[in-house]
Design a protein around this motif. Structure first.
Motif, short mmCIF file in Angstrom:
data_model
loop_
_atom_site.label_atom_id
_atom_site.label_comp_id
_atom_site.label_asym_id
_atom_site.label_seq_id
_atom_site.Cartn_x
_atom_site.Cartn_y
_atom_site.Cartn_z
N LEU A 13 4.80 4.81 -1.82
CA LEU A 13 4.39 3.67 -2.64
C LEU A 13 5.43 2.55 -2.62
O LEU A 13 5.09 1.37 -2.51
N PHE A 14 6.72 2.91 -2.71
CA PHE A 14 7.77 1.90 -2.64
C PHE A 14 7.81 1.23 -1.27
O PHE A 14 8.06 0.03 -1.16
N LEU A 15 7.54 2.01 -0.22
CA LEU A 15 7.50 1.44 1.12
C LEU A 15 6.36 0.43 1.23
O LEU A 15 6.53 -0.68 1.77
N VAL A 16 5.20 0.77 0.70
CA VAL A 16 4.04 -0.14 0.72
C VAL A 16 4.33 -1.39 -0.11
O VAL A 16 4.04 -2.51 0.33
N MET A 17 4.94 -1.21 -1.29
CA MET A 17 5.25 -2.37 -2.13
C MET A 17 6.28 -3.28 -1.45
O MET A 17 6.18 -4.51 -1.54
N GLY A 18 7.24 -2.69 -0.76
CA GLY A 18 8.21 -3.51 -0.02
C GLY A 18 7.54 -4.29 1.09
O GLY A 18 7.83 -5.47 1.31
N LEU A 21 5.68 -7.15 -0.47
CA LEU A 21 6.60 -8.23 -0.84
C LEU A 21 6.97 -9.08 0.37
O LEU A 21 7.04 -10.32 0.27
N HIS A 22 7.21 -8.44 1.50
CA HIS A 22 7.51 -9.20 2.72
C HIS A 22 6.33 -10.07 3.12
O HIS A 22 6.50 -11.23 3.51
N LEU A 23 5.12 -9.52 3.05
CA LEU A 23 3.93 -10.31 3.38
C LEU A 23 3.75 -11.47 2.41
O LEU A 23 3.40 -12.58 2.82
N TYR A 24 3.98 -11.24 1.13
CA TYR A 24 3.87 -12.29 0.12
C TYR A 24 4.88 -13.40 0.38
O TYR A 24 4.55 -14.58 0.33
N ALA A 25 6.13 -13.00 0.69
CA ALA A 25 7.17 -14.00 0.97
C ALA A 25 6.82 -14.80 2.22
O ALA A 25 7.03 -16.01 2.28
N GLN A 26 6.29 -14.14 3.23
CA GLN A 26 5.91 -14.82 4.46
C GLN A 26 4.76 -15.79 4.22
O GLN A 26 4.75 -16.91 4.72
N GLU A 27 3.79 -15.37 3.40
CA GLU A 27 2.64 -16.21 3.09
C GLU A 27 3.05 -17.45 2.30
O GLU A 27 2.51 -18.54 2.52
N LYS A 28 4.01 -17.30 1.40
CA LYS A 28 4.48 -18.43 0.58
C LYS A 28 5.54 -19.27 1.30
O LYS A 28 6.00 -20.26 0.76
N GLY A 29 5.96 -18.84 2.49
CA GLY A 29 6.95 -19.59 3.24
C GLY A 29 8.37 -19.45 2.69
O GLY A 29 9.19 -20.35 2.86
N LEU A 30 8.65 -18.32 2.05
CA LEU A 30 9.98 -18.09 1.48
C LEU A 30 10.90 -17.49 2.54
O LEU A 30 10.50 -16.63 3.30
#
Length: 168
Positions: A13-18, A21-30
């Motif tokens: 679960l922590f691996l999936v959440m990590g 988070l990477h996908l979210y940061a990439q989508e937001k351009g962070l």
């Protein structure tokens, strides 16, 4: 469930959440990497302030027991194993207590200095440094362990084949 199964599920679960988070940061351009990813998202205004508060509480609740346990283990190990404080009859209880406190505060200062060194190095992925340092120590420790196992087996072999027949 066994403990291993529960740990496997939690780690997954922590691996999936990590990954999310990477996908979210990439989508937001962070441009957040390593140890800055979760705090950057949780405290950077991208999620609700409640998530930031939960993050801070979770971070504190995760770090204090770990640091406390490590500090206690180091203090106990140093005092009992190296100083042999339990068997010292030439020290009074007050001297033993003072020694334990001194060792404890010394290790706390050492922890603080380690944290400051990591801050001064400004390495954003501290886990890489820790794993590199562990690699320097675990190799020789495993070698010593293997040497001990092989040596005791050889010692038992020579004892049974050569020493016991000579003694009888």
């Amino acid at each position: 469930f066994t403990l291993a199964t529960v740990l496997l599920i939690v780690n997954f679960l922590f691996l999936v959440m990590g990954g999310l988070l990477h996908l979210y940061a990439q989508e937001k351009g962070l441009d957040l990497k390593g140890d800055d990813l979760f705090p950057g998202i949780a405290l950077g205004g991208y999620l609700s302030p409640i998530i930031g508060v939960v993050f801070i509480i979770g971070l504190i609740s995760a770090l204090f027991p770990s640091a406390d346990g490590a500090l206690t283990a180091l203090t106990s190990s140093f005092c009992i194993d190296l100083l042999n404080i339990k068997n010292r009859e030439d020290w009074t209880e007050a001297e033993k207590k003072k020694t334990r406190w001194t060792v404890h505060l010394s290790f706390a200062l050492l922890f603080f200095l380690c944290v400051m060194v990591f801050k001064w190095i400004n390495d954003k992925s501290i886990i890489d440094v820790i794993l590199k340092l562990a690699g320097y120590t675990y190799g020789p420790l495993l070698g010593l362990f293997a040497f001990g196992i092989i040596f005791i087996l050889l010692l038992n072999y020579f004892d049974k084949k050569f020493i016991r027949p000579l003694a009888s």
